[in-house]
Design an enzyme around this catalytic site. Structure first.
Site, PDB file in Angstrom:
ATOM      1  N   VAL A  64       0.818  -1.227   0.000  1.00  0.00           N
ATOM      2  CA  VAL A  64       0.000   0.000   0.000  1.00  0.00           C
ATOM      3  C   VAL A  64       0.846   1.271   0.000  1.00  0.00           C
ATOM      4  CG1 VAL A  64      -1.972  -1.116   1.134  1.00  0.00           C
ATOM      5  CG2 VAL A  64      -0.269   0.104   2.534  1.00  0.00           C
ATOM      6  N   ASN A  90      -6.696  -0.855   6.485  1.00  0.00           N
ATOM      7  CA  ASN A  90      -6.321  -1.583   7.698  1.00  0.00           C
ATOM      8  C   ASN A  90      -4.823  -1.882   7.784  1.00  0.00           C
ATOM      9  OD1 ASN A  90      -6.731  -3.713   9.956  1.00  0.00           O
ATOM     10  ND2 ASN A  90      -5.846  -4.889   8.262  1.00  0.00           N
ATOM     11  N   TYR A 156       4.685   6.236  14.600  1.00  0.00           N
ATOM     12  CA  TYR A 156       3.375   5.556  14.620  1.00  0.00           C
ATOM     13  C   TYR A 156       2.294   6.516  15.115  1.00  0.00           C
ATOM     14  CZ  TYR A 156       0.055   1.682  15.399  1.00  0.00           C
ATOM     15  OH  TYR A 156      -1.043   0.842  15.379  1.00  0.00           O
ATOM     16  N   LYS A 160      -1.004   7.764  12.910  1.00  0.00           N
ATOM     17  CA  LYS A 160      -2.394   7.474  13.274  1.00  0.00           C
ATOM     18  C   LYS A 160      -3.171   8.762  13.565  1.00  0.00           C
ATOM     19  CE  LYS A 160      -2.122   2.952  12.879  1.00  0.00           C
ATOM     20  NZ  LYS A 160      -2.820   2.227  11.801  1.00  0.00           N
TER      21      LYS A 160
HETATM   22  N1  NAD Z   1      -2.719  -5.088  17.241  1.00  0.00           N
HETATM   23  C1  NAD Z   1      -2.899  -3.991  17.911  1.00  0.00           C
HETATM   24  O1  NAD Z   1      -2.782  -3.986  19.160  1.00  0.00           O
HETATM   25  C2  NAD Z   1      -3.288  -2.720  17.201  1.00  0.00           C
HETATM   26  C3  NAD Z   1      -3.743  -1.651  17.981  1.00  0.00           C
HETATM   27  C4  NAD Z   1      -4.154  -0.479  17.355  1.00  0.00           C
HETATM   28  C5  NAD Z   1      -4.133  -0.400  15.982  1.00  0.00           C
HETATM   29  N2  NAD Z   1      -3.669  -1.434  15.227  1.00  0.00           N
HETATM   30  C6  NAD Z   1      -3.696  -1.288  13.776  1.00  0.00           C
HETATM   31  O2  NAD Z   1      -4.509  -2.298  13.233  1.00  0.00           O
HETATM   32  C7  NAD Z   1      -4.169  -2.504  11.859  1.00  0.00           C
HETATM   33  C8  NAD Z   1      -4.093  -3.988  11.589  1.00  0.00           C
HETATM   34  O3  NAD Z   1      -3.002  -4.539  12.297  1.00  0.00           O
HETATM   35  P1  NAD Z   1      -3.034  -5.952  13.056  1.00  0.00           P
HETATM   36  O4  NAD Z   1      -2.852  -5.660  14.501  1.00  0.00           O
HETATM   37  O5  NAD Z   1      -4.176  -6.758  12.601  1.00  0.00           O
HETATM   38  O6  NAD Z   1      -1.617  -6.543  12.571  1.00  0.00           O
HETATM   39  P2  NAD Z   1      -1.199  -7.791  11.662  1.00  0.00           P
HETATM   40  O7  NAD Z   1       0.270  -7.629  11.476  1.00  0.00           O
HETATM   41  O8  NAD Z   1      -1.695  -9.063  12.261  1.00  0.00           O
HETATM   42  O9  NAD Z   1      -1.963  -7.532  10.288  1.00  0.00           O
HETATM   43  C9  NAD Z   1      -1.582  -6.491   9.417  1.00  0.00           C
HETATM   44  C10 NAD Z   1      -1.557  -7.004   7.997  1.00  0.00           C
HETATM   45  O10 NAD Z   1      -1.183  -5.926   7.127  1.00  0.00           O
HETATM   46  C11 NAD Z   1      -0.212  -6.410   6.202  1.00  0.00           C
HETATM   47  N3  NAD Z   1       0.603  -5.286   5.742  1.00  0.00           N
HETATM   48  C12 NAD Z   1       1.494  -4.577   6.479  1.00  0.00           C
HETATM   49  N4  NAD Z   1       2.065  -3.643   5.701  1.00  0.00           N
HETATM   50  C13 NAD Z   1       1.528  -3.756   4.464  1.00  0.00           C
HETATM   51  C14 NAD Z   1       1.737  -3.081   3.256  1.00  0.00           C
HETATM   52  N5  NAD Z   1       2.646  -2.097   3.141  1.00  0.00           N
HETATM   53  N6  NAD Z   1       0.981  -3.417   2.175  1.00  0.00           N
HETATM   54  C15 NAD Z   1       0.078  -4.419   2.272  1.00  0.00           C
HETATM   55  N7  NAD Z   1      -0.125  -5.131   3.397  1.00  0.00           N
HETATM   56  C16 NAD Z   1       0.587  -4.787   4.487  1.00  0.00           C
HETATM   57  C17 NAD Z   1       0.596  -7.423   6.988  1.00  0.00           C
HETATM   58  O11 NAD Z   1       1.313  -8.314   6.151  1.00  0.00           O
HETATM   59  C18 NAD Z   1      -0.492  -8.113   7.798  1.00  0.00           C
HETATM   60  O12 NAD Z   1      -1.058  -9.192   7.084  1.00  0.00           O
HETATM   61  C19 NAD Z   1      -2.872  -1.732  11.656  1.00  0.00           C
HETATM   62  O13 NAD Z   1      -3.142  -0.536  10.958  1.00  0.00           O
HETATM   63  C20 NAD Z   1      -2.396  -1.442  13.051  1.00  0.00           C
HETATM   64  O14 NAD Z   1      -1.602  -0.267  13.108  1.00  0.00           O
HETATM   65  C21 NAD Z   1      -3.238  -2.591  15.820  1.00  0.00           C
END
Ligand code: NAD
Length: 255
Positions: A64, A90, A156, A160
């Site tokens: 992305v 996401n 980060y 956000k």
């Molecule tokens: N896990 C947490 O505690 C948490 C808390 C707040 C926000 N978030 C946010 O939630 C969202 C989802 O994260 P998650 O926790 O499910 O993590 P995750 O790592 O399990 O899933 C994220 C997915 O995005 C893919 N990805 C990463 N960079 C990419 C790129 N440049 N192009 C295409 N795909 C890409 C990864 O390969 C992975 O499959 C993120 O934006 C993260 O910042 C996570």
């Protein structure tokens, strides 16, 4: 009858964590899902899971942060299904808990590129299609780090906060075109997000300072908790909810 029958939904980062949960749930609710993901293996796994359950899905591999690949996700959705009703930005990665004094250009560029430029490229490409169709629903997965300076490093946190700005601007400017745009701000969620960084490179001083706030976290969520909220936000039941940044954090932001 599914809640998303007839809808086309593009979800980025669909191979893991919240993205995978949303892709599976939205397909179960009748959406035709375009699953974006840069990891070929996890993309194939979610595509297989949705197809095995009788759902409709098109997997698209891409980064992305690369403009042509980000825009290509929208183009593939339009080519495959002729419309785009739902977009979930996401995909995201962590930083290294660095404060501004310790920040490296490489981390800034990587985190801002994936967490903020990506959603900008994709939303910019998607909105004209939604306007032409008479509307659409966008959900940006931000973070409590979009509401607080105490939960992550500066890269980060800035990415956000910026994503919430993108959310509010899109909501206001296109509200009369039938487009709604909201952000979800998860607290701690049990996913694979820590695999997006090298834990041995975490900034020790930043990590120690952030630990003060981590110690107040009421509890961790599961990916399905975020998927259920995202589902609600993209249905007509949420038709008056627009431009919001909703914390889904077990009460952490009430501190
Ligand atoms: N896990 C947490 O505690 C948490 C808390 C707040 C926000 N978030 C946010 O939630 C969202 C989802 O994260 P998650 O926790 O499910 O993590 P995750 O790592 O399990 O899933 C994220 C997915 O995005 C893919 N990805 C990463 N960079 C990419 C790129 N440049 N192009 C295409 N795909 C890409 C990864 O390969 C992975 O499959 C993120 O934006 C993260 O910042 C996570």
């Amino acid at each position: 009858m599914g809640k998303l029958d007839g809808k086309v939904a593009l979800i980025t980062g669909a191979g893991s964590g919240m993205g995978r949960s949303m892709a599976v749930l939205f397909a179960h609710e009748g959406a035709k899902v375009v699953a974006g993901e840069w990891n070929a293996e996890s993309l194939a796994a979610v595509v297989d899971e949705i197809k095995a359950a009788g759902g409709e899905v098109t997997g698209v591999q891409g980064n992305v942060a690369v403009q042509a690949e980000a825009e290509g996700l929208v183009d593939r959705a339009m080519a495959a299904y002729g419309r785009l009703d739902i977009l979930v930005n996401n995909a995201g990665v962590m930083d290294l808990n660095q404060g501004i004094g310790e920040l490296s250009d490489a981390i800034w560029e990587r985190v801002l590129g994936i967490n903020l430029n990506g959603p900008m490229y994709i939303t910019r490409r998607a909105v004209p299609h939604m306007v032409a169709q008479g509307g659409g629903a966008i959900v940006n997965i931000a973070s409590v780090a979009g509401l607080s300076g105490a939960t992550a490093g500066v890269a980060y946190t800035t990415s956000k906060h910026g994503l919430i700005g993108l959310t509010r601007s899109t909501a206001w400017i296109y509200a009369q075109k039938g487009i709604r745009c909201n952000a979800i701000c998860p607290g701690g969620v049990e996913t694979n997000i820590m695999a997006s960084i090298d834990p041995t490179k975490m900034d020790p001083a930043g990590s120690a300072r952030l630990q003060v706030f981590y110690n107040t976290m009421p509890g961790a969520l599961k990916p399905i908790d975020i998927a259920n909220l995202a589902l609600y936000l993209v249905t007509d039941e949420a038709r008056y909810i627009n431009g919001q940044a909703i914390a889904a954090d077990a009460g952490w932001m009430a501190t």
